[in-house]
Structure formats: C-alpha cells, structure tokens
Design an enzyme around this catalytic site. Structure first.
Site: not given
Ligand code: T1G
Length: 693
Positions: A107, A127
């Site tokens: 976004e 999302e």
């Molecule tokens: N928020 C908080 N922590 C996150 C995070 C996030 N969005 N994404 C990853 N982490 C932490 C995860 O818990 C882990 O922590 C570490 O980062 C590494 O992640 C307004 C409301 C980017 C493809 O759903 O898909 O945006 O365990 O082990 O395999 O519209 O992380 O090490 O303490 O998964 O290399 C939408 C979520 C949010 C993407 C990387 N975004 N993330 O994968 O590492 S909602 C997502 C992923 C939003 C808006 C709305 C993957 C990755 P720890 P990982 P990875």
C-alpha cells in the site's frame, strides 16, 4: 544503546531517498509511519529535492503493518495519513521494491507515483489471511491502478506475485537488478514531465459487469469468509464513489474485522507458527548442521511423499528400498503424483523434470552413506526400525542426522539401538507428506541440540511448519487425536450416529469429521494399532470384522456404493451401533450438537494441557500449530488451546468434571494445569507469554 532512527532521508543528485530500516522485516510500526510522514513533508519543502524514492534496507521492502500492533490502541499517525503525505507531493515519488512488499508495504508502494521491483521481489495483499482486508488504501488504489477484477483476485487470494507477474499486471513499472538506481533514474525522468498524477485521482477501474461476475464467484466460493465479502464491498466502491468515500468504506470494514475474534485467532496463528520454530533451551551458539543431500528409507506412500518434499526444496535425495520391484513401484508413485500436478497445471514439465532428476532410487541401505540426513519411513514396527538404525550406525556418515518418521513409537528406544543416539530424532511427516505442512520434530532424551536445530531448520527449508515434541505415545497430535477418537466411539454407543458426530465438527469448521476421516484413511489402521496395544473400540472393531474398512471397500462408517467418495448413512451401521449399545446395557439418548462438540473437543484440550505440563510441548501455541497444520483444525478459531481460552477455562474444567462423573472415566478429569489456570483466572496465552519473557 541509542535507538537507530527507523526512517532516514538523504538527498542524492536532486532525489530525496527515504530509507526504512526496521529489522527484521521493516514492519510499519508507529515510528516508521511517523518517520515516513515527516520525511515526505521534508522532501516536499526542500527546494533542492526534485523527486523522491522510498527504499528499504535488508531482505524485504516492507512486510506490512506490525501485526502485533493490530490488537492495541492505534498510535498516530495512521498509515493512510503517511501514505497520503507521499502521494500528495507535487514531486514524483517512486518505490524501490527490493524484496517482499506485503499488505501495508504494497500500500505504501501504491501511494507512490511509480514502482520499480527487484526480480526476486514479492508483492501481495495477504490481509485476508489475517481475517482483515487491506486497510491503508489497497482496496481503493490497486483497482484504480490495474483494474477492479485483477485487484480483487489478488486481495482475495492473499498470495503474493513475483516481480515479472507484477509487471505484466501493471503493478510495477520496471523490474531491475539495482532497484535503487533504477528508481532514482525513473523519478528524475518523471520530474521532467511535471506534476505527477496520483493513483487515487484515477476513476476508471474496468467493466462493472465483469467485476460483478467475478465477485459473485468469489463470494460463493468463500461464503464463510467475511474478509472476502468486505474486499468485494470495498472494491465495488471504486465504481460508485469518489476515492475519499471509498477509503471510508474500507476503513469501516477494517475496524470491524480487526476487532472480530476471527482475526484475533488468525493473528495468533501467524505468531504461533513462527514461535514454534524457536527451540527453547538450546545452548547459545548452537548451529544447524549443513544438509546438502538426503536419503529416505522406504518407498511407500509416506517415503515417496517425503522424498518429494526434499526434491521440491531442491535437495537431492536417495530413495531406498529393499528390492528393485518395490523401488520401481515407489518411483512410479512419485512420478504419478508429479504427473497429476502437471496435468492440473500447478507444475510445469520443466520443474517436474528437475524435481524427478533430484530423486535417485537405490536398493540397499548402503545407499544412505552419502546423506547428511536420513529419514526412515518403513512400517510401524519397533523390531524393524531398531534393525535399520543399528545398521545405519555403520553406514551413515559421521554427523548425519538419523530421523525416524514413526507416528507412535518410542524414539528413545530406537535411538538406543545405535551407538550415536545424539544424532537420532523423529521427523514425523503427515500424509500426504509432499502436501501437508506439519512436521513434528521429536526430541529424544539423547538428541543433541545441533541435530535438533538441523531438523527444525530443514523443516522450514522443506516449506513445512516444524513443531518440536518430546517423546510420548503419539507425540502431540496423535496423542490428542486418540482422546477425540475415543469420545467419538463413546458418542455412538450413547446414542449418536456417525453423521451427527461428523456434522458437529463440520459445523465447527473442520472439513471432515472423525468418521469420514476414518473411512478415508481406512479403519484397519486404527484396528492394527488397537491390536498392538490391547485396546478395544467395540463399534470400530465390529465394522472391521464385518469387512467395512472404509472407502477402499466402499463400506465403512458410511456407504460409498455411489461415486465411491461421498458416503451416505447405512442402516447396517446403525444396526451394529445399536447392537453394541444394547450389549453394553446403554439406553440410547438423543445427544445435542453442542454436547457432541464439547465431548469431542474438551478432552483433547485436556490432553493438550497434560502435554504442556509434562513439557512434551513447550508452548500452548505449539499445540495449536500442530492441530492447524496437521489435522485440519479451522484457523478462524486459532487452534485447540487458543479456542480453550476463548471459551473460558472454568467452563472447560466444569464440563470435564461432568463428563468424568457421567462416564466414570477418570481420564476425563481435568488436568492439574487446566484446573490451576482456571482457578487463577489465567489462560494458555498468558502462560506462553510468561514462558517467552
Ligand atoms: N508484523 C510483525 N512481525 C512480523 C511481520 C509483521 N507484518 N512480518 C514478519 N514479522 C516477524 C515474524 O513474526 C518473525 O519474528 C520475523 O518477523 C521474521 O518473519 C494496513 C493491516 C515478510 C514473507 O501478513 O509473510 O499490512 O519469529 O519468520 O520467512 O493493510 O514474515 O523472528 O520473532 O516469517 O523470511 C500484512 C507477514 C500485515 C506479512 C518474511 N503482512 N509476514 O518471511 O521470516 S497486515 C503480512 C510474512 C497489514 C495493512 C494491514 C513474512 C515475510 P520472529 P518470518 P520469513
């Protein structure tokens, strides 16, 4: 230590480069949002700045909103505000997408006037997987950029697309190896053209009829998913309403869904799955051993599926059988599975050939000599397994991890049959092993920390969700399943019919109830285990003795004489069940659906509590992860232990006491941990938080 500013800005050749550095994934925390907003304003005000680039440090561009902030009171500025500040600049803003741009990350990029992506970048709006919808303009800007239908498809699927596909969808303008230089150059070229047009100012989002048709199909398919309906409604607003009003529609859905228990559960699932990969109690500095080559012993359904998992991850694997004939059969099964994927269009022929090329078949255990990890997947027979591990001790190279795929047997006893028990552990895959996500990694009492770390890391490489379990009968998943199975059988004897029991679980969200599942797997599996352990299940035993083994004999708990896959209730089964009730002197009664559900789920939760108090699982979230990824637990309720918290532990304790009193079955008495948490007003979630701190 001074906290590094998560957003910094430098002016290079007339371009303000705004850099986001918020490890590990550049999530959009309040500090990042504030930094972006200020940097946008500063770039706007600086006469030396002709154009702006938004870039990020590390492997990802921006992984979206900080998911852990979603449950907390919002801290200003909001993400839509920060994005609006970028978009409304009179100077062109270009996103330099170096890696994953997900959710709020995409976004932010959509708020820029153009986008350049690295070839390995992934772009998506995941999302819906968190039970929400894009909440920072994604539902309004993406349709304006690429059209309503492709935009809706992307947000409903939730899966990211690669840079090339993003380019052909017109989400990105350029794909470049050096995204920063390319973005700067593009920004300066745009600056020469004058004031940029913001995406939000466009109005054409495509054909209304085509949108309505696509939306109707998606709503039908995802009827039970409120996020999909919200996405449709918000995207529809791009036809009917100006941008600002559309933003209000999106916002209203976002706030409602964010506060819904379903989204809370799905957020729990996200963090629980990641926490599960952290092994508690590993000595500092423990390093996984390198795995360049694997061997799988046993070319049956399980072994073949495991070999496919290695090949799919690009790891060469030797599939080992005892005879040429068995080996050929195993390899043919693997080839057949790949052929199905090619036919379905989910795998290219080229990828298939590459994967098949990584699987080498060999007769004789000696072929395990070159492997860094050996997975044994032969019959569930202790004697045979010990014999194999005894031989592996001689054959396998020093430092190889020796894993058994047993689903019930004592891993410590297997380990004791070798002189290197530190290398031995369980890697319990679930059938079909090339598809199912769950991997229980079973830690024996002698398993060395680095062998354990190797198996967990390998699990992630194989695209599985690894969960560490201690040694006990059935480990985490099957040990809890046994409680449900026993109750399902009791319910039949007390008055329910298979279709009623299955319907209760279907209504809760499981795609299959215990009896439909049993028919699919084959009733002989449970029967063999009962034979080996001296247990009885009068209804199930009677059905097996009547030759009703499930779908494969066209008769099990249901009749499959129709298409062979859809079961219908069978009067013969009813007669068997009623006979068993009579033999046991039970007066049958009608059992309401909510009681059926509690009888099935609460004893499982109780067993989960025992598994926790015995230290077999390190966290309640690990137990949830097992059930979500291996047993079809509906994600929207977060898994058994999260669900227990939602119901309230005192109720579960009270009901378990009722069940124990009514049946005289002392194993239904609530576990000490469950009772303690219920009395203290505690929860499994709080227990996990305490353990993590
Ligand atoms: N928020 C908080 N922590 C996150 C995070 C996030 N969005 N994404 C990853 N982490 C932490 C995860 O818990 C882990 O922590 C570490 O980062 C590494 O992640 C307004 C409301 C980017 C493809 O759903 O898909 O945006 O365990 O082990 O395999 O519209 O992380 O090490 O303490 O998964 O290399 C939408 C979520 C949010 C993407 C990387 N975004 N993330 O994968 O590492 S909602 C997502 C992923 C939003 C808006 C709305 C993957 C990755 P720890 P990982 P990875």
């Amino acid at each position: 230590m001074a906290q590094q500013e998560p957003v910094t800005s430098t002016v290079e050749d007339g371009v303000a480069v705004i850099r986001i550095a918020n490890p590990p994934v550049n999530a959009l925390s309040a500090a990042v949002r504030g930094g972006l907003l200020r940097a946008a304003q500063a770039a706007g005000a600086d006469p030396a700045v002709r154009a702006v680039v938004v870039a990020a440090e590390g492997r990802t561009f921006i992984a979206g909103a900080d998911i852990s902030e979603l449950g907390k009171p919002p801290v200003p500025p909001s993400l839509p505000e920060a994005i609006a500040a970028l978009e409304s600049l009179l100077k062109p803003v270009v996103a330099a997408i170096n890696g994953a741009a997900l959710g709020g990350g995409l976004e932010v990029a959509l708020g820029c006037h153009a986008r350049v992506a690295a070839p390995a970048a992934k772009l998506g709006l995941p999302e819906v997987k968190l039970g929400i919808l894009p909440g920072a303009g994604g539902t309004q800007r993406l349709p304006r950029l690429i059209g309503a239908v492709p935009a809706l498809k992307l947000m409903v699927a939730g899966d990211p697309v690669g840079a090339t596909e993003a380019k052909s969808l017109r989400i990105v303008d350029e794909v470049a190896d050096d995204v920063l230089s390319a973005a700067k150059a593009l920004a300066l070229r745009l600056a020469d053209k004058g004031r940029p047009t913001p995406t939000s100012a466009r109005q054409d989002t495509g054909e209304r009829d085509a949108f309505e048709a696509a939306a109707a199909a998606m709503l039908k398919k995802g009827a039970d998913n409120p996020s999909i309906a919200a996405c449709v409604d918000a995207v529809r607003a791009t036809f009917d309403k100006p941008f600002d009003e559309g933003m209000s529609v999106e916002r209203a859905h976002f706030l409602r869904l964010r506060d819904d228990p379903r989204s809370k559960a799905l957020r729990h699932v996200f963090f629980a799955e990641r926490a599960a990969a952290r092994i508690p109690g590993l000595p500092k500095g423990t390093r996984p051993r390198p795995v360049a080559k694997a061997a799988v012993i046993g070319g049956g359904t399980m072994g073949g599926g495991i070999a496919m998992s290695f090949a799919n991850a690009g790891i060469p694997v030797t599939l080992i059988e005892t005879s040429e004939e068995n080996l050929q059969r195993g390899l043919e099964r693997v080839a057949g599975n790949y052929a199905t994927s090619v036919k379905r269009g989910s795998l290219t022929e080229e990828a298939r050939d590459k994967r098949m090329g990584l699987i080498e078949g060999k007769v004789g255990l000696e072929a395990a000599a070159g492997a860094d990890v050996v997975v044994e997947a032969v019959f569930e027979e202790m004697g045979l397994k010990k014999e194999i591990f005894g031989k592996l001790q001689e054959i396998a190279k020093p430092g190889a991890v020796l894993a058994t795929n047993t689903s019930y047997l004592d891993v410590d006893e297997i380990a004791a049959s070798t002189a290197r028990p530190g290398d031995v552990l369980g890697m319990h895959f679930f059938s079909p092993a090339n598809v199912m996500k769950l991997l229980e990694v079973v830690r024996g009492k002698e398993t060395s920390p680095d062998a354990l770390a190797t198996a967990v890391e390998l699990g992630r490489k194989l695209a599985k969700v690894p969960v560490v379990s201690g040694v006990c009968y059935g480990f985490i998943g099957n040990r809890m399943l046994a409680r449900r199975t026993a109750q399902a059988e009791r319910l039949l004897i007390e008055g329910a019919m298979p279709e009623e029991v299955d319907a209760a679980l279907n209504a809760f969200g499981f795609r299959m109830g215990p009896f439909a599942m049993s028919d699919l797997a084959g009733l002989d599996i449970g029967w063999r285990i009962r034979q080996a352990t001296g247990k009885k299940a009068p209804v199930a035993d009677a059905l097996v003795e009547a030759g009703r083994l499930g779908q494969k004999t066209k008769r099990g708990y249901y009749d499959y004489s129709g298409d062979g896959r859809t079961g219908t209730p069978d009067p013969e089964v009813r007669a068997v069940i009623e006979r068993v009730s009579a033999e046991q002197g039970v007066t049958r009664r009608a059992i309401p659906q909510d009681e059926i559900l509690e009888r099935l789920l609460f004893p499982m939760i109780n067993e989960g509590a025992r598994i926790l108090e015995e230290g077999i699982a390190a966290r309640a979230g690990d137990i949830d992860t097992v059930w979500l990824n291996g047993y079809g637990w509906p994600a929207g309720t977060g898994g058994p232990m999260f669900h227990a918290d939602s119901i309230g532990l005192p109720r579960i304790v009270a009901r378990l006491r009722d069940f124990a009193a009514a049946s005289g079955d002392e194993s239904l008495q609530p576990a000490a941990l469950l009772v303690r948490l219920a009395e203290e007003g505690g929860s499994f979630a709080a227990l996990d938080e305490k353990a993590a701190a």
